[in-house]
Scaffold this active site. Structure first.
Site, PDB file in Angstrom:
ATOM      1  N   ALA A  58      84.466 -10.110 -64.717  1.00  0.00           N
ATOM      2  CA  ALA A  58      85.409  -9.254 -63.498  1.00  0.00           C
ATOM      3  C   ALA A  58      87.439  -9.829 -63.690  1.00  0.00           C
ATOM      4  O   ALA A  58      87.428 -10.651 -64.624  1.00  0.00           O
ATOM      5  CB  ALA A  58      84.855  -8.708 -63.189  1.00  0.00           C
ATOM      6  N   SER A  59      87.501  -9.317 -62.632  1.00  0.00           N
ATOM      7  CA  SER A  59      88.953  -9.554 -61.910  1.00  0.00           C
ATOM      8  C   SER A  59      88.865 -11.496 -61.818  1.00  0.00           C
ATOM      9  O   SER A  59      90.087 -11.514 -61.419  1.00  0.00           O
ATOM     10  CB  SER A  59      89.355  -9.261 -60.639  1.00  0.00           C
ATOM     11  OG  SER A  59      89.444  -7.645 -61.240  1.00  0.00           O
ATOM     12  N   ILE A  60      87.995 -12.242 -61.101  1.00  0.00           N
ATOM     13  CA  ILE A  60      88.645 -13.327 -61.363  1.00  0.00           C
ATOM     14  C   ILE A  60      88.812 -14.146 -62.500  1.00  0.00           C
ATOM     15  O   ILE A  60      89.864 -14.919 -62.569  1.00  0.00           O
ATOM     16  CB  ILE A  60      86.428 -14.209 -61.312  1.00  0.00           C
ATOM     17  CG1 ILE A  60      86.289 -14.359 -59.298  1.00  0.00           C
ATOM     18  CG2 ILE A  60      86.709 -15.766 -61.052  1.00  0.00           C
ATOM     19  CD1 ILE A  60      84.862 -14.771 -59.627  1.00  0.00           C
ATOM     20  N   LYS A  62      91.631 -12.239 -63.290  1.00  0.00           N
ATOM     21  CA  LYS A  62      93.153 -12.294 -63.017  1.00  0.00           C
ATOM     22  C   LYS A  62      93.695 -13.769 -63.028  1.00  0.00           C
ATOM     23  O   LYS A  62      94.348 -14.359 -63.864  1.00  0.00           O
ATOM     24  CB  LYS A  62      93.245 -11.604 -62.156  1.00  0.00           C
ATOM     25  CG  LYS A  62      93.135 -10.448 -62.605  1.00  0.00           C
ATOM     26  CD  LYS A  62      93.672  -9.471 -61.435  1.00  0.00           C
ATOM     27  CE  LYS A  62      93.362  -7.592 -62.483  1.00  0.00           C
ATOM     28  NZ  LYS A  62      91.693  -7.234 -62.687  1.00  0.00           N
ATOM     29  N   TYR A 165      97.362  -2.830 -57.350  1.00  0.00           N
ATOM     30  CA  TYR A 165      96.340  -3.213 -58.585  1.00  0.00           C
ATOM     31  C   TYR A 165      97.089  -2.529 -59.235  1.00  0.00           C
ATOM     32  O   TYR A 165      96.138  -1.115 -59.882  1.00  0.00           O
ATOM     33  CB  TYR A 165      95.095  -3.307 -57.424  1.00  0.00           C
ATOM     34  CG  TYR A 165      94.279  -4.414 -57.885  1.00  0.00           C
ATOM     35  CD1 TYR A 165      94.924  -5.554 -58.350  1.00  0.00           C
ATOM     36  CD2 TYR A 165      92.700  -4.245 -58.646  1.00  0.00           C
ATOM     37  CE1 TYR A 165      93.816  -6.809 -58.832  1.00  0.00           C
ATOM     38  CE2 TYR A 165      92.416  -4.854 -59.324  1.00  0.00           C
ATOM     39  CZ  TYR A 165      92.937  -6.738 -58.762  1.00  0.00           C
ATOM     40  OH  TYR A 165      91.686  -7.443 -59.361  1.00  0.00           O
TER      41      TYR A 165
END
Length: 372
Positions: A58-60, A62, A165
């Site tokens: 997921a947002s890791i 980014k 976000y």
């Protein structure tokens, strides 16, 4: 070093069925001082979680994509002050008054572009009405179509005047593709995962047998196994998950949430950011000042790679000023404290407890008790 506090936190969370499984790593002064896998990778099949388990990150994703962008800026392939339209001429979202202000790459990196996420809106919000994907759902949707849907929605504020976000890193990924003529997975591999030997982390699953089954919070416990399509309430809205998206070759590579990988690989990346080990980025490029926006409660701003702690006392945190941290919707959390030289990676297969519940806070506090 002993880690009695971390062990107690992990054992307690599993015993109380707050999480299904976790891998936790801690490093002090650049060396791994703690590693543990606990709980289940597949609870129903009785498969224990291993240290080399793969997780939907997921947002890791980014900070990995942001790092690739910063490297390309350093190489002068892109200019962070340039407007997005230099590479995506049709990407012109408008303010409610009809004007289309310039969005720069700097705005995308810092989530100050005025974009949003569907899960931050009410069910009838503009992103939901337009069918925008948050990068976690809608396998088969093309990047071009998702960009068109994003651009059709009104900006939440004028770029540079607020923080929210958002899908900005997905847009950033599209810019990087146009600037280099390469697919985003190839860019991230060339600039980040390849040089750091992060062999298990990619926009696809390198070994399906090691992929942890995803679960979602349930009240009362225990967490429930995610279905092929899952909606999980979060903040003002609902986050939509399609766990099988990671296997769909037609799904666009989401710069904000599209990768899978291991805790060891994430730790390898975070250790590369240490002041004494700039394996990837120059010191000036790791923004530890952040925006003035309150991104994770009092005391927290946002830099290029995640939330930045400006005022530990306001945040009621044991972390030092300048600490970077963020998480991932499938149940993850990490932080880098440059003054204590403490790095922690905590991956779980439990949404949202592993990211926004008590577990990451308890892991953080235990790590400081055990290692500082």
């Amino acid at each position: 070093m002993t880690a009695s506090h971390l062990d107690k936190v992990i054992d307690g969370a599993i015993a109380r069925q707050r999480i299904v499984g976790t891998v936790v790593l801690a490093a002090r002064d650049g060396e791994i001082v703690y590693r543990r896998a606990a709980g289940s990778a597949d609870r129903e099949q009785g498969i224990a979680l291993r240290e080399d388990a793969l997780f939907r990150l997921a947002s890791i994703t980014k900070p990995l994509v942001a790092t690739a962008a910063l490297k390309l800026a350093d190489e002068e392939t892109i200019d962070l002050s340039a407007p997005v339209t230099e590479w995506l001429p049709d990407f012109r979202p408008r303010l409610p008054d009809g004007t289309a202000p310039a969005i720069t790459l700097q705005h995308l990196l810092t989530h100050t572009a005025g974009l949003s996420y569907g899960f931050l809106e009410a069910p009838d919000g503009p992103y939901r009405r337009a069918g925008v994907s948050d990068g976690l759902d809608q396998p088969g949707l093309s990047l071009a179509e998702n960009l068109a849907r994003i651009a059709s929605c009104p900006l939440a504020y004028a770029p540079g005047t607020g923080w929210r976000y958002s899908v900005a890193t997905d847009v950033l990924g599209a810019v990087l593709q146009e600037a280099t003529g390469m697919p985003l997975p190839a860019i991230v591999q060339r600039e980040v995962t390849g040089p750091l030997r992060m062999r298990d982390t990619a926009f696809h699953v390198v070994d399906a047998d090691r992929l942890a089954v995803p679960y979602r919070d349930a009240r009362p416990a225990p967490p429930t196994r995610m279905a092929s399509e899952e909606e999980v309430p979060f903040m003002e809205g609902v986050a939509r998950f399609t766990p099988g998206r990671i296997f769909d070759a037609a799904a666009y590579p989401s710069g904000g949430s599209g990768m899978a990988g291991t805790a060891d690989d994430v730790m390898r990346f975070l250790l590369s950011l240490r002041t004494s080990n700039r394996a990837i980025l120059r010191a000036a490029e790791v923004d530890r000042t952040g925006t003035g926006a309150m991104t994770q409660g009092p005391g927290w701003g946002f830099g290029y790679l995640g939330a930045v702690l400006g005022h530990p006392k306001e945040a009621h945190s044991p972390q030092s000023a300048g600490t970077l941290q963020w998480g991932g919707a499938y149940g993850h959390y990490w932080f880098v404290d440059p003054l204590a030289d403490l790095v922690v990676v905590q991956l779980t297969n439990t949404t949202f407890e592993g990211m926004a519940g008590a577990f990451p806070r308890d892991v953080r506090n235990a790590a400081y008790k055990d290692f500082t």
